[in-house]
Design a protein around this motif. Structure first.
Motif, PDB file in Angstrom:
ATOM      1  N   GLN A 119       0.818  -1.202   0.000  1.00 50.11           N
ATOM      2  CA  GLN A 119       0.000   0.000   0.000  1.00 50.11           C
ATOM      3  C   GLN A 119       0.860   1.264   0.000  1.00 50.11           C
ATOM      4  O   GLN A 119       0.598   2.211  -0.743  1.00 50.11           O
ATOM      5  N   GLN A 120       1.899   1.273   0.819  1.00 43.42           N
ATOM      6  CA  GLN A 120       2.729   2.464   0.941  1.00 43.42           C
ATOM      7  C   GLN A 120       3.622   2.699  -0.275  1.00 43.42           C
ATOM      8  O   GLN A 120       4.008   3.824  -0.564  1.00 43.42           O
ATOM      9  N   LYS A 121       3.973   1.591  -0.969  1.00 44.57           N
ATOM     10  CA  LYS A 121       4.880   1.644  -2.124  1.00 44.57           C
ATOM     11  C   LYS A 121       6.306   2.014  -1.696  1.00 44.57           C
ATOM     12  O   LYS A 121       7.256   1.309  -2.016  1.00 44.57           O
ATOM     13  N   ASN A 193      10.620   5.804 -13.935  1.00 43.54           N
ATOM     14  CA  ASN A 193       9.802   6.697 -13.115  1.00 43.54           C
ATOM     15  C   ASN A 193       8.379   6.808 -13.652  1.00 43.54           C
ATOM     16  O   ASN A 193       7.438   7.078 -12.902  1.00 43.54           O
ATOM     17  N   LYS A 194       8.240   6.600 -14.967  1.00 47.14           N
ATOM     18  CA  LYS A 194       6.906   6.644 -15.571  1.00 47.14           C
ATOM     19  C   LYS A 194       6.175   5.308 -15.397  1.00 47.14           C
ATOM     20  O   LYS A 194       4.965   5.281 -15.230  1.00 47.14           O
ATOM     21  N   ASP A 197       4.811   3.226 -10.376  1.00 49.26           N
ATOM     22  CA  ASP A 197       4.023   4.171  -9.584  1.00 49.26           C
ATOM     23  C   ASP A 197       4.476   4.101  -8.135  1.00 49.26           C
ATOM     24  O   ASP A 197       4.382   3.056  -7.494  1.00 49.26           O
ATOM     25  N   LEU A 198       4.966   5.226  -7.616  1.00 50.73           N
ATOM     26  CA  LEU A 198       5.463   5.262  -6.248  1.00 50.73           C
ATOM     27  C   LEU A 198       4.493   5.937  -5.290  1.00 50.73           C
ATOM     28  O   LEU A 198       4.837   6.175  -4.132  1.00 50.73           O
ATOM     29  N   GLN A 199       3.291   6.218  -5.750  1.00 52.65           N
ATOM     30  CA  GLN A 199       2.301   6.849  -4.890  1.00 52.65           C
ATOM     31  C   GLN A 199       1.600   5.789  -4.033  1.00 52.65           C
ATOM     32  O   GLN A 199       1.315   4.687  -4.503  1.00 52.65           O
ATOM     33  N   PRO A 200       1.326   6.110  -2.777  1.00 54.02           N
ATOM     34  CA  PRO A 200       0.598   5.157  -1.916  1.00 54.02           C
ATOM     35  C   PRO A 200      -0.742   4.790  -2.535  1.00 54.02           C
ATOM     36  O   PRO A 200      -1.373   5.601  -3.218  1.00 54.02           O
ATOM     37  N   ARG A 201      -1.154   3.561  -2.279  1.00 51.14           N
ATOM     38  CA  ARG A 201      -2.415   3.078  -2.837  1.00 51.14           C
ATOM     39  C   ARG A 201      -3.356   2.705  -1.710  1.00 51.14           C
ATOM     40  O   ARG A 201      -2.930   2.323  -0.619  1.00 51.14           O
ATOM     41  N   GLU A 202      -4.623   2.796  -1.999  1.00 53.74           N
ATOM     42  CA  GLU A 202      -5.628   2.409  -1.019  1.00 53.74           C
ATOM     43  C   GLU A 202      -5.897   0.914  -1.142  1.00 53.74           C
ATOM     44  O   GLU A 202      -6.334   0.434  -2.187  1.00 53.74           O
TER      45      GLU A 202
END
Length: 222
Positions: A119-121, A193-194, A197-202
């Motif tokens: 989730q946190q990535k 980087n594209k 995905d390094l954004q946290p996920r729900e």
């Protein structure tokens, strides 16, 4: 020639000879065509037999390959499960108690540990340790163990973080490299980087519900 009344042979007339020659030519031509058809039929039968034999051989090899892959996967799954069963008890140490309830609690914590990282990535190791009452080196050991068993994929950076990279993202990067061939490290980093995905996920995490197939190790006893 033709037979005479006295039992002797008489020469055929020119017209009769032409007819006889035509009949002989037709008979010879028919025999030639029959011979050709038989030869063609024989060649086709040989080709069909060779093709069937080749198909049978290919199918047999394919069955052998599939059986070998099946046995390999079964052996790998068995090995992973045995390794996991022997290792999971040391993953978290419950405070007192024993039996099925404690084991289920440990399974749940392990599932939450995996889900939290996914989730946190990007998970700072100190924060991860604080979340699960572990020291940093214990977090590293456990993450590495989960990587070896195929339950997590990712990298440790030099800033004390674990970056979770899904198999889909890894495959996307590999596909890009294969498509481009030789590329610069800077270009690969920019493209990664594209693709990653390094954004946290729900992620919905239910302590009492099994996780998805990728986290099957945590769901076996939940």
């Amino acid at each position: 020639v033709r037979g005479g009344g006295d039992g002797g042979d008489e020469p055929l007339t020119k017209k009769e000879q032409l007819k006889a020659d035509k009949r002989a030519a037709k008979a010879e031509d028919r025999e030639h065509r029959d011979t050709q058809r038989e030869a063609i039929k024989e060649r086709e039968e040989k080709r069909d037999a060779a093709r069937r034999a080749k198909d049978a051989e290919r199918e047999a090899k394919e069955r052998e390959r599939e059986e070998a892959l099946r046995k390999k996967k079964e052996e790998e799954d068995r090995r992973k499960q045995e390794e996991y069963e022997a290792w999971k008890e040391t993953f978290f140490v419950a405070e007192g108690g024993e039996g099925a309830a404690v084991e289920q609690e440990e399974e749940g914590r392990l599932g939450r540990f995996i889900a939290h990282i996914k989730q946190q990535k990007v998970s700072p190791l100190e924060a991860l340790g604080g979340e699960f009452s572990l020291k940093v080196h214990e977090v590293i050991e456990r993450a590495q163990s989960l990587e070896r068993m195929g339950y997590l994929t990712g990298v440790f950076d030099d800033r004390g973080k674990f970056i979770y990279i899904s198999m889909e993202e890894l495959e996307a990067v590999a596909k890009y490299v294969k498509k481009k061939g030789r590329i610069k490290i800077s270009t690969l980093a920019q493209e990664s980087n594209k693709l990653v995905d390094l954004q946290p996920r729900e992620l919905a995490v239910d302590d009492d519900a099994p996780l998805d197939d990728s986290d099957a190790l945590a769901a076996r006893a939940v």
